[in-house]
Design a protein around this motif. Structure first.
Motif, PDB file in Angstrom:
ATOM      1  N   UNK A 123       0.830  -1.207   0.000  1.00 23.92           N
ATOM      2  CA  UNK A 123       0.000   0.000   0.000  1.00 23.92           C
ATOM      3  C   UNK A 123       0.863   1.255   0.000  1.00 23.92           C
ATOM      4  N   UNK A 124       1.952   1.256   0.761  1.00 21.69           N
ATOM      5  CA  UNK A 124       2.826   2.426   0.805  1.00 21.69           C
ATOM      6  C   UNK A 124       3.530   2.630  -0.530  1.00 21.69           C
ATOM      7  N   UNK A 125       3.929   1.562  -1.164  1.00 19.49           N
ATOM      8  CA  UNK A 125       4.580   1.671  -2.476  1.00 19.49           C
ATOM      9  C   UNK A 125       3.575   2.194  -3.502  1.00 19.49           C
ATOM     10  N   UNK A 126       2.355   1.673  -3.477  1.00 23.68           N
ATOM     11  CA  UNK A 126       1.325   2.134  -4.413  1.00 23.68           C
ATOM     12  C   UNK A 126       1.009   3.614  -4.186  1.00 23.68           C
ATOM     13  N   UNK A 127       0.925   4.029  -2.934  1.00 28.78           N
ATOM     14  CA  UNK A 127       0.663   5.434  -2.627  1.00 28.78           C
ATOM     15  C   UNK A 127       1.803   6.314  -3.130  1.00 28.78           C
ATOM     16  N   UNK A 128       3.018   5.877  -2.935  1.00 24.05           N
ATOM     17  CA  UNK A 128       4.165   6.637  -3.407  1.00 24.05           C
ATOM     18  C   UNK A 128       4.167   6.801  -4.913  1.00 24.05           C
ATOM     19  N   UNK A 129       3.911   5.714  -5.622  1.00 24.22           N
ATOM     20  CA  UNK A 129       3.869   5.788  -7.086  1.00 24.22           C
ATOM     21  C   UNK A 129       2.717   6.665  -7.551  1.00 24.22           C
TER      22      UNK A 129
END
Length: 55
Positions: free
Chosen positions: A25-31
């Motif tokens: 979720x954090x990676x998706x939010x960052x992207x």
């Protein structure tokens, strides 16, 4: 034969030791935070550049 220093055979130490990494979720939010403005900028650039070549 190695003395074991720096071979990665000991326990994990240092910042982030024992963590498996960032969550999906954090990676998706960052992207998303980076990708949406980037995509908008690319679209705006293409639209404005096309006006230069089409009149």
């Amino acid at each position: 034969m190695s003395t074991g220093a720096g071979t990665g055979t000991g326990p994990a130490t240092g910042p982030g030791a024992g963590r498996s990494g960032p969550s999906t979720a954090r990676v998706a939010l960052g992207w998303t935070l980076v990708g949406v403005p980037l995509a908008y900028g690319v679209v705006e650039t293409v639209l404005r550049a096309s006006k230069l070549f089409t009149g």
